[in-house]
Scaffold this motif. Sequence first.
Motif, short mmCIF file in Angstrom:
data_model
loop_
_atom_site.label_atom_id
_atom_site.label_comp_id
_atom_site.label_asym_id
_atom_site.label_seq_id
_atom_site.Cartn_x
_atom_site.Cartn_y
_atom_site.Cartn_z
N GLU A 38 -33.99 -126.01 24.56
CA GLU A 38 -34.29 -127.38 25.01
C GLU A 38 -35.69 -127.82 24.62
N GLY A 39 -36.45 -126.94 23.97
CA GLY A 39 -37.79 -127.29 23.53
C GLY A 39 -38.88 -127.01 24.55
N MET A 40 -38.56 -126.32 25.67
CA MET A 40 -39.57 -125.98 26.66
C MET A 40 -40.31 -124.71 26.22
N THR A 41 -41.62 -124.82 26.06
CA THR A 41 -42.40 -123.68 25.60
C THR A 41 -42.83 -122.79 26.76
N ASN A 42 -43.08 -121.52 26.43
CA ASN A 42 -43.50 -120.53 27.41
C ASN A 42 -44.52 -119.63 26.75
N VAL A 43 -45.54 -119.25 27.48
CA VAL A 43 -46.47 -118.24 26.99
C VAL A 43 -46.84 -117.34 28.16
N ALA A 44 -46.79 -116.04 27.94
CA ALA A 44 -47.00 -115.09 29.04
C ALA A 44 -47.81 -113.90 28.55
N ILE A 45 -48.65 -113.38 29.42
CA ILE A 45 -49.50 -112.25 29.06
C ILE A 45 -48.75 -110.94 29.20
N PHE A 46 -48.93 -110.06 28.20
CA PHE A 46 -48.32 -108.73 28.20
C PHE A 46 -49.37 -107.71 27.81
N SER A 47 -49.30 -106.52 28.42
CA SER A 47 -50.23 -105.45 28.07
C SER A 47 -49.48 -104.22 27.54
N SER A 48 -48.20 -104.39 27.22
CA SER A 48 -47.36 -103.23 26.87
C SER A 48 -46.94 -103.21 25.41
N ILE A 49 -47.58 -103.99 24.55
CA ILE A 49 -47.18 -104.05 23.15
C ILE A 49 -47.67 -102.81 22.40
N PHE A 50 -46.79 -102.21 21.59
CA PHE A 50 -47.20 -101.01 20.85
C PHE A 50 -46.53 -100.96 19.48
N HIS A 51 -47.12 -100.14 18.61
CA HIS A 51 -46.70 -100.01 17.22
C HIS A 51 -45.52 -99.04 17.11
N LEU A 52 -44.51 -99.42 16.34
CA LEU A 52 -43.37 -98.53 16.09
C LEU A 52 -43.33 -98.02 14.67
N ILE A 153 -38.26 -104.24 23.92
CA ILE A 153 -37.93 -105.29 22.94
C ILE A 153 -38.58 -104.93 21.61
N VAL A 154 -37.76 -104.80 20.58
CA VAL A 154 -38.24 -104.41 19.25
C VAL A 154 -38.17 -105.62 18.31
N GLY A 155 -39.26 -105.86 17.59
CA GLY A 155 -39.30 -106.96 16.64
C GLY A 155 -40.00 -106.58 15.35
N GLU A 156 -39.75 -107.38 14.31
CA GLU A 156 -40.37 -107.15 13.00
C GLU A 156 -41.33 -108.30 12.70
N ILE A 157 -42.49 -107.96 12.16
CA ILE A 157 -43.50 -108.97 11.83
C ILE A 157 -43.03 -109.82 10.65
N GLN A 158 -43.03 -111.12 10.86
CA GLN A 158 -42.70 -112.08 9.81
C GLN A 158 -43.95 -112.77 9.25
N HIS A 159 -44.93 -112.97 10.10
CA HIS A 159 -46.20 -113.60 9.71
C HIS A 159 -47.34 -112.87 10.41
N LEU A 160 -48.43 -112.64 9.68
CA LEU A 160 -49.62 -111.99 10.23
C LEU A 160 -50.83 -112.82 9.83
N MET A 161 -51.57 -113.28 10.83
CA MET A 161 -52.75 -114.11 10.58
C MET A 161 -53.96 -113.52 11.30
N ILE A 162 -54.98 -113.18 10.55
CA ILE A 162 -56.21 -112.59 11.09
C ILE A 162 -57.40 -113.34 10.51
#
Length: 215
Positions: A38-52, A153-162
Motif C-alpha cells: 500500500e506504499g506505507m514505509t517502515n524503518v526499524a532498528i536491528f542489532s542482529s545483522i551478520f555476515h553469511l 532472514i537471509v538476503g543477498e546484497i543488490q546494491h552497496l553504497m559507502i
Amino acid sequence: MHLTKEDIQNLERIKRLNLINSITGIKPANLIGTVSNEGMTNVAIFSSIFHLGSNPALLAFMMRPKHEVRRHTYENIMQNSVYTINHVGQSFIEQAHYTSAKFKSDESEFEKCHLTEEYLYDFKAPFVQESHLKLGMKFLEAIPIKLNNTLMIVGEIQHLMIEDRGVDEKGHIDLGQLETAGISGLNSYYRLQKVAQFPYARPHEVPDFSKADSK
C-alpha cells in the motif's frame, strides 16, 4: 559474578534481558527499511545483522517471536522481497533508537522519528538518507529457529553504497571514519574507533609472542 543456568533463569525478567542481551559485546546498529504494497514505509532498528558469505554476498538477521513484537518489517519483506540495511550514524542515534517504539501500522517511523526516506537505483524499498553505508537487499530465505520461535532472514546484497572516506583501495571499511555506532544490549550505544589492522594470518608468519611477554 558467577551465575549458573538456574541463577540466570531465576533473575528478575528485565535484569535477565539486559544481561543476556549485553554479553556478546558491541553489536552492529542498523536500520532496516521496508515498504508495504500500500506504499506505507517502515524503518526499524536491528542489532542482529551478520555476515553469511561473500560469494554470493549474503547477510542475515534475526527476528524475534511473532507474539512478542509487531512484524511490519517481516510482513513488508514477504510482500515485496526487498529491504534496505542502513548503518546507524552517531549523528542520529536517538532517532534510530526510537524506531523500536510500537507505532501503528499506518504510521511511518521515518516521519515519527524524523528520518529521511531515500529511493535510489529504482530500488523499491526506502534507504535512510542520513546513513553513510547503505545496502539494498533481496530476500532469499526465512529459516525458523524452533528452539525459541525466532526467524533467521537471509538476503543477498543488490546494491552497496559507502562514502569514499570510509573504504580503502583494498576494500577495508573504517567504521570510525563513517561514524557508525554500535549497540550493547538493547539501548546502550557506542562510538567505534579502529585500533589495529593485521595481515591475513598464516602459520609461518605468526609473531613470537613469548618474546613480547618477556619484555
